[in-house]
Write a protein that holds these residues in place. Structure first.
Motif, mmCIF file in Angstrom:
data_model
loop_
_atom_site.group_PDB
_atom_site.id
_atom_site.type_symbol
_atom_site.label_atom_id
_atom_site.label_comp_id
_atom_site.label_asym_id
_atom_site.label_seq_id
_atom_site.Cartn_x
_atom_site.Cartn_y
_atom_site.Cartn_z
ATOM 1 N N SER A 32 28.688 50.399 38.994
ATOM 2 C CA SER A 32 28.763 49.883 39.804
ATOM 3 C C SER A 32 30.643 50.466 40.205
ATOM 4 N N HIS A 33 30.167 49.526 41.863
ATOM 5 C CA HIS A 33 31.963 49.476 42.891
ATOM 6 C C HIS A 33 32.740 47.822 41.593
ATOM 7 N N MET A 34 33.369 48.554 41.308
ATOM 8 C CA MET A 34 34.407 47.370 40.902
ATOM 9 C C MET A 34 35.103 47.064 41.640
ATOM 10 N N CYS A 35 35.863 45.748 40.947
ATOM 11 C CA CYS A 35 36.589 44.948 41.875
ATOM 12 C C CYS A 35 37.770 44.138 40.428
ATOM 13 N N TRP A 36 38.728 43.867 41.511
ATOM 14 C CA TRP A 36 40.092 43.318 40.984
ATOM 15 C C TRP A 36 39.736 41.869 42.000
ATOM 16 N N PHE A 37 39.797 40.467 41.586
ATOM 17 C CA PHE A 37 39.967 39.561 42.030
ATOM 18 C C PHE A 37 40.974 38.545 41.397
ATOM 19 N N ARG A 38 41.702 37.592 41.818
ATOM 20 C CA ARG A 38 42.618 36.187 41.528
ATOM 21 C C ARG A 38 42.887 35.517 41.977
ATOM 22 N N GLN A 39 42.655 34.163 41.503
ATOM 23 C CA GLN A 39 43.784 32.794 42.103
ATOM 24 C C GLN A 39 44.312 32.041 41.502
ATOM 25 N N ALA A 40 45.507 31.737 42.476
ATOM 26 C CA ALA A 40 46.751 31.103 41.685
ATOM 27 C C ALA A 40 45.709 29.813 41.794
ATOM 28 N N ARG A 45 40.277 32.546 45.476
ATOM 29 C CA ARG A 45 40.087 32.995 45.025
ATOM 30 C C ARG A 45 39.842 34.432 45.699
ATOM 31 N N GLU A 46 41.432 35.762 46.084
ATOM 32 C CA GLU A 46 41.412 36.110 46.558
ATOM 33 C C GLU A 46 41.749 37.354 45.942
ATOM 34 N N PHE A 47 40.920 38.726 46.953
ATOM 35 C CA PHE A 47 40.890 40.017 46.602
ATOM 36 C C PHE A 47 42.151 40.957 46.626
ATOM 37 N N VAL A 48 41.974 42.090 45.464
ATOM 38 C CA VAL A 48 43.084 42.563 45.089
ATOM 39 C C VAL A 48 43.111 44.118 44.996
ATOM 40 N N ALA A 49 42.285 44.224 44.537
ATOM 41 C CA ALA A 49 41.798 46.285 44.760
ATOM 42 C C ALA A 49 40.580 46.148 44.651
ATOM 43 N N ALA A 50 39.783 47.495 45.196
ATOM 44 C CA ALA A 50 39.075 47.805 44.194
ATOM 45 C C ALA A 50 37.964 49.071 44.467
ATOM 46 N N GLU A 89 55.307 35.485 42.826
ATOM 47 C CA GLU A 89 53.384 34.830 43.676
ATOM 48 C C GLU A 89 52.163 35.997 43.320
ATOM 49 N N ASP A 90 52.978 36.881 41.787
ATOM 50 C CA ASP A 90 51.370 37.362 42.130
ATOM 51 C C ASP A 90 50.811 36.654 40.316
ATOM 52 N N THR A 91 51.176 35.717 40.020
ATOM 53 C CA THR A 91 50.637 34.749 38.985
ATOM 54 C C THR A 91 49.568 33.605 39.564
ATOM 55 N N ALA A 92 48.547 34.235 38.693
ATOM 56 C CA ALA A 92 47.501 34.326 38.802
ATOM 57 C C ALA A 92 45.998 34.518 38.012
ATOM 58 N N VAL A 93 45.330 33.847 37.560
ATOM 59 C CA VAL A 93 44.371 34.437 36.969
ATOM 60 C C VAL A 93 43.852 35.173 37.585
ATOM 61 N N TYR A 94 43.076 36.712 36.675
ATOM 62 C CA TYR A 94 42.710 37.492 37.227
ATOM 63 C C TYR A 94 41.398 37.622 37.046
ATOM 64 N N TYR A 95 40.301 38.733 37.695
ATOM 65 C CA TYR A 95 38.470 38.673 37.285
ATOM 66 C C TYR A 95 38.290 40.082 37.933
ATOM 67 N N GLY A 116 37.887 36.007 33.093
ATOM 68 C CA GLY A 116 39.529 36.099 33.731
ATOM 69 C C GLY A 116 40.297 36.579 31.951
ATOM 70 N N THR A 117 41.846 36.570 33.001
ATOM 71 C CA THR A 117 43.145 36.864 32.455
ATOM 72 C C THR A 117 44.215 36.469 33.093
ATOM 73 N N GLN A 118 44.821 35.888 32.499
ATOM 74 C CA GLN A 118 45.793 34.841 32.940
ATOM 75 C C GLN A 118 47.220 35.798 33.181
ATOM 76 N N VAL A 119 47.638 35.696 33.969
ATOM 77 C CA VAL A 119 49.194 36.848 34.341
ATOM 78 C C VAL A 119 50.271 35.947 34.675
ATOM 79 N N THR A 120 50.839 35.642 34.141
ATOM 80 C CA THR A 120 52.496 34.986 34.620
ATOM 81 C C THR A 120 53.479 35.621 34.735
ATOM 82 N N VAL A 121 53.928 35.568 36.153
ATOM 83 C CA VAL A 121 55.523 36.167 36.317
ATOM 84 C C VAL A 121 56.907 34.970 36.477
ATOM 85 N N SER A 122 57.179 35.466 35.923
ATOM 86 C CA SER A 122 58.500 34.907 35.523
ATOM 87 C C SER A 122 59.685 35.176 36.657
ATOM 88 N N SER A 123 60.582 34.215 37.070
ATOM 89 C CA SER A 123 61.690 35.042 38.439
ATOM 90 C C SER A 123 62.139 34.903 37.548
#
Length: 123
Positions: A32-40, A45-50, A89-95, A116-123
């Motif tokens: 399979s071709h695989m991809c990461w998306f994320r949704q804040a 939901r937006e494309f991140v990498a494939a 701004e990278d804080t999101a659920v990553y799928y 999905g897995t939650q990523v939270t980036v604090s300032s």
């Protein structure tokens, strides 16, 4: 459909790093071709990498180029997303998701999704 499981999310300070993992079953995953998306929150939901099935070709969204790296280990049936220099701004659920089409960054081309897995980036 293929069952996908993400892991590796968490809380990190700005400038830090995380590595996400996505595993799936056997031959179907390896082919399979695989991809990461994320949704804040409140956003689409937006494309991140494939990465294509062989691992030799990758694509990145402009906002993560130079900071994120997608890779795969076929022997472990795992796709990774190494995230460096994280920003709030990278804080999101990553799928992670799989597709038979390449290249693609359209949600409609991906037919199996993890929970999905939650990523939270604090300032």
């Amino acid at each position: 459909q293929v069952q996908l499981v993400e892991s590796g999310g968490g809380l990190v300070q700005a400038g830090g790093s995380l590595r996400l993992s996505c595993t799936g079953p056997g031959r179907t995953f390896r082919a399979s071709h695989m991809c990461w998306f994320r949704q804040a929150p409140g956003k689409a939901r937006e494309f991140v990498a494939a990465i294509e099935w062989g691992g030799g070709e990758t694509y990145y969204a402009d906002h993560v180029k130079g900071r994120f790296t997608i890779s795969r280990d076929k022997a472990k049936n795992t796709v990774y997303l190494q995230m460096n220099s994280l920003k709030p701004e990278d804080t999101a659920v990553y799928y992670c998701a799989r597709s038979s089409n390449w290249p693609s960054w359209f949600l409609s081309d991906y037919d199996s999704w993890g929970q999905g897995t939650q990523v939270t980036v604090s300032s």
